[in-house]
Design a protein around this motif. Structure first.
Motif, PDB file in Angstrom:
ATOM      1  N   TYR A  53     -54.718  36.177 116.809  1.00 37.45           N
ATOM      2  CA  TYR A  53     -56.045  36.391 116.997  1.00 37.45           C
ATOM      3  C   TYR A  53     -56.191  37.287 118.152  1.00 37.45           C
ATOM      4  CZ  TYR A  53     -57.052  32.310 114.322  1.00 37.45           C
ATOM      5  OH  TYR A  53     -57.209  31.301 113.292  1.00 37.45           O
ATOM      6  N   VAL A  54     -56.841  38.564 117.834  1.00 37.19           N
ATOM      7  CA  VAL A  54     -56.872  39.742 118.784  1.00 37.19           C
ATOM      8  C   VAL A  54     -58.333  39.983 119.089  1.00 37.19           C
ATOM      9  CG1 VAL A  54     -56.665  42.155 119.164  1.00 37.19           C
ATOM     10  CG2 VAL A  54     -54.540  40.960 117.846  1.00 37.19           C
ATOM     11  N   HIS A  65     -61.315  41.803 121.546  1.00 36.65           N
ATOM     12  CA  HIS A  65     -61.699  42.847 122.416  1.00 36.65           C
ATOM     13  C   HIS A  65     -63.052  42.780 122.903  1.00 36.65           C
ATOM     14  CE1 HIS A  65     -64.251  45.056 119.274  1.00 36.65           C
ATOM     15  NE2 HIS A  65     -63.499  44.143 118.259  1.00 36.65           N
ATOM     16  N   TYR A  89     -62.766  48.151 119.846  1.00 44.01           N
ATOM     17  CA  TYR A  89     -61.954  47.967 118.432  1.00 44.01           C
ATOM     18  C   TYR A  89     -60.572  49.040 118.099  1.00 44.01           C
ATOM     19  CZ  TYR A  89     -61.304  46.940 113.447  1.00 44.01           C
ATOM     20  OH  TYR A  89     -60.681  46.828 112.316  1.00 44.01           O
ATOM     21  N   ALA A  98     -57.922  47.517 120.285  1.00 42.84           N
ATOM     22  CA  ALA A  98     -57.351  46.372 119.717  1.00 42.84           C
ATOM     23  C   ALA A  98     -56.362  46.650 118.492  1.00 42.84           C
ATOM     24  CB  ALA A  98     -58.757  45.399 119.521  1.00 42.84           C
ATOM     25  N   LYS A  99     -56.858  47.703 117.484  1.00 43.75           N
ATOM     26  CA  LYS A  99     -56.105  48.005 116.495  1.00 43.75           C
ATOM     27  C   LYS A  99     -54.702  48.457 117.112  1.00 43.75           C
ATOM     28  CE  LYS A  99     -58.881  50.541 114.097  1.00 43.75           C
ATOM     29  NZ  LYS A  99     -59.372  51.584 113.138  1.00 43.75           N
ATOM     30  N   ALA A 122     -52.684  45.471 118.197  1.00 47.50           N
ATOM     31  CA  ALA A 122     -52.425  44.736 117.273  1.00 47.50           C
ATOM     32  C   ALA A 122     -51.045  45.327 116.709  1.00 47.50           C
ATOM     33  CB  ALA A 122     -53.386  44.208 116.386  1.00 47.50           C
ATOM     34  N   GLU A 180     -56.303  38.596 112.818  1.00 48.86           N
ATOM     35  CA  GLU A 180     -57.621  38.288 112.927  1.00 48.86           C
ATOM     36  C   GLU A 180     -58.403  38.834 113.935  1.00 48.86           C
ATOM     37  OE1 GLU A 180     -60.875  34.743 112.677  1.00 48.86           O
ATOM     38  OE2 GLU A 180     -58.989  34.602 111.236  1.00 48.86           O
ATOM     39  N   PHE A 181     -59.470  39.795 113.880  1.00 50.52           N
ATOM     40  CA  PHE A 181     -59.754  40.524 114.943  1.00 50.52           C
ATOM     41  C   PHE A 181     -61.176  39.935 115.271  1.00 50.52           C
ATOM     42  CE2 PHE A 181     -57.114  43.797 113.428  1.00 50.52           C
ATOM     43  CZ  PHE A 181     -56.735  44.421 114.380  1.00 50.52           C
ATOM     44  N   VAL A 210     -58.427  43.816 126.073  1.00 52.10           N
ATOM     45  CA  VAL A 210     -58.138  43.369 124.677  1.00 52.10           C
ATOM     46  C   VAL A 210     -57.294  41.976 125.064  1.00 52.10           C
ATOM     47  CG1 VAL A 210     -58.138  45.729 123.521  1.00 52.10           C
ATOM     48  CG2 VAL A 210     -56.090  44.999 124.878  1.00 52.10           C
TER      49      VAL A 210
END
Length: 301
Positions: A237-238, A240, A244, A247-248, A251, A266-267, A283
Motif C-alpha cells: 500500500y503506497v 501519499h 501522486y 508516489a508512482k 512505488a 495499491e495507491f 510518501v
C-alpha cells in the motif's frame, strides 16, 4: 454465538467503499481550518485532499481533535442495540487517544448492557498498515471466526503491520509531537530525508539519515525487500500526501527491488489526521513484515 461488528477510527485510512465492502463501522476524529471543524474522513468529501494539503503548503497549520468518549459511546450503543458485539481496533495509543476514549466508552456501554462484549485493541500503528490489519480481521470475521479468536490473532500479529515513510521535512511531525524527540534532530540537517518507522511501542521513529529524496526511495526499496513477509499478503500500500507523481516513482523504485515476489501496488491518499501530522509531499509504503521488524529500531528511540 453473537454476531459482532469491527469498528475503526479514521486513522485506518479505510475509505467508505472498503468499509462497506467489509462491513466495518467508523468513528471520526476532526480537523480545523480557520476554526471551522470537519470530520476527518479518508474520503475527503467536504474539503478535497488538494485543498487540504495546499492549505498546509501555504503556511497555515491544520489542527486536529480526538474523537470523544461520547462519540465512541454513541457508535457502540447503536451496534449493541442491534444485538451485536464489538471489536474496535484503534490507532496507536502513542499517536492518538482513540484507544483511551474507546476504553472509556466500552466501560459505560457494557455497564448498561452486561450481555454485550466489547474488545478494544491498541493496534500500535496507523494509516494503511492499520487498514491492512483491519481488513484481515474483517476477512476472518466474515469467514466465521469468533470475536475472541479474532482479537487474539490481531494481538499476536499486530507487530507485522508496518510502514516506512519519508517526508519532505519533519516540521509537521515535530509540531504535532508525532515523532520521538531523540530522532527529531534529523529534520534540521540539509537535504536529509529520514526514514520513519513504528517503534515497538507504536511511536514514530525517524531513522537512517538518507541524503536526497531519490536515495530515500532506494533505501526504502532495499528495506522492503529485506523485511517483507509475503505469506498471505501480496499487496504493497503506497500512500501519499498530495504527491501522486512522487508516489508512482516511489512505488516503481520499491518494486524494482522486489522483482519475482509477485507483488501488487495499491495507491491511496493519506487521511486528514495523519496528513496534518506528516505534511504535504510525504510518501509511505505499508506492508506485512517479519515479526521482528520493529526490534531493528529500538536502539534509535
Amino acid at each position: 454465538m453473537r454476531d459482532y461488528v469491527i469498528v475503526v477510527d479514521n486513522c485506518s485510512n479505510l475509505t467508505k467503499e472498503k468499509r462497506e465492502k467489509y462491513g466495518i463501522e467508523i468513528v471520526y476524529m476532526h480537523f480545523f481550518i480557520d476554526e471551522k471543524i470537519y470530520d476527518a474522513s479518508p474520503d475527503y468529501e467536504v474539503v478535497s485532499n488538494k485543498t487540504f494539503y495546499d492549505t498546509m503548503r501555504n503556511g497555515k497549520r491544520i489542527t486536529t481533535s480526538q474523537a470523544t468518549a461520547e462519540e465512541f459511546e454513541a457508535k457502540f450503543e447503536k451496534i449493541v442495540g442491534e444485538g451485536k458485539d464489538i471489536l474496535y481496533i484503534g490507532c496507536s495509543s502513542k499517536l492518538s487517544a482513540s484507544v483511551k476514549e474507546g476504553d472509556v466508552a466500552k466501560d459505560v456501554v457494557m455497564k448498561k448492557h452486561p450481555e454485550a462484549k466489547i474488545v478494544v485493541i491498541d493496534s500500535r500503528t496507523s494509516c494503511f498498515a492499520l487498514a491492512m490489519m483491519v481488513k484481515d480481521a474483517a476477512e476472518r470475521k466474515n469467514a466465521g471466526m469468533s470475536l475472541e479468536e479474532n482479537a487474539k490473532v490481531v494481538e499476536e500479529t499486530k507487530y507485522c503491520y508496518n510502514y516506512i515513510a519519508t517526508t519532505e521535512k519533519l516540521t509537521y511531525l515535530k509540531q504535532a509531537g508525532r515523532v520521538s524527540a531523540p530522532s527529531a534532530f534529523f529534520g534540521g540537517l540539509l537535504s536529509v530525508k529520514p526514514l520513519i518507522v513504528n517503534s515497538r511501542a507504536g511511536e514514530n521513529v525517524a531513522v537512517e539519515k538518507v541524503k536526497g529524496r531519490r536515495n530515500s526511495f532506494e533505501r526504502t526499496g532495499e528495506l522492503v525487500k529485506e523485511v517483507i513477509n509475503t505469506e498471505g499478503h501480496n499487496v504493497l500500500y503506497v500512500g501519499h500526501a498530495d504527491a501522486y507523481e512522487d508516489a508512482k516513482e516511489y512505488a516503481n523504485v520499491i518494486m524494482s527491488y522486489c522483482e519475482g515476489l509477485n507483488l501488487e501496488v495499491e495507491f491511496g491518499v493519506i487521511e486528514p489526521c495523519v496528513g496534518a501530522s506528516v505534511g504535504p509531499g510525504t510518501v509511505v509504503v505499508d506492508l506485512y513484515t517479519q515479526d521482528d521488524f520493529r526490534d531493528k529500531w529500538e536502539a534509535t528511540r
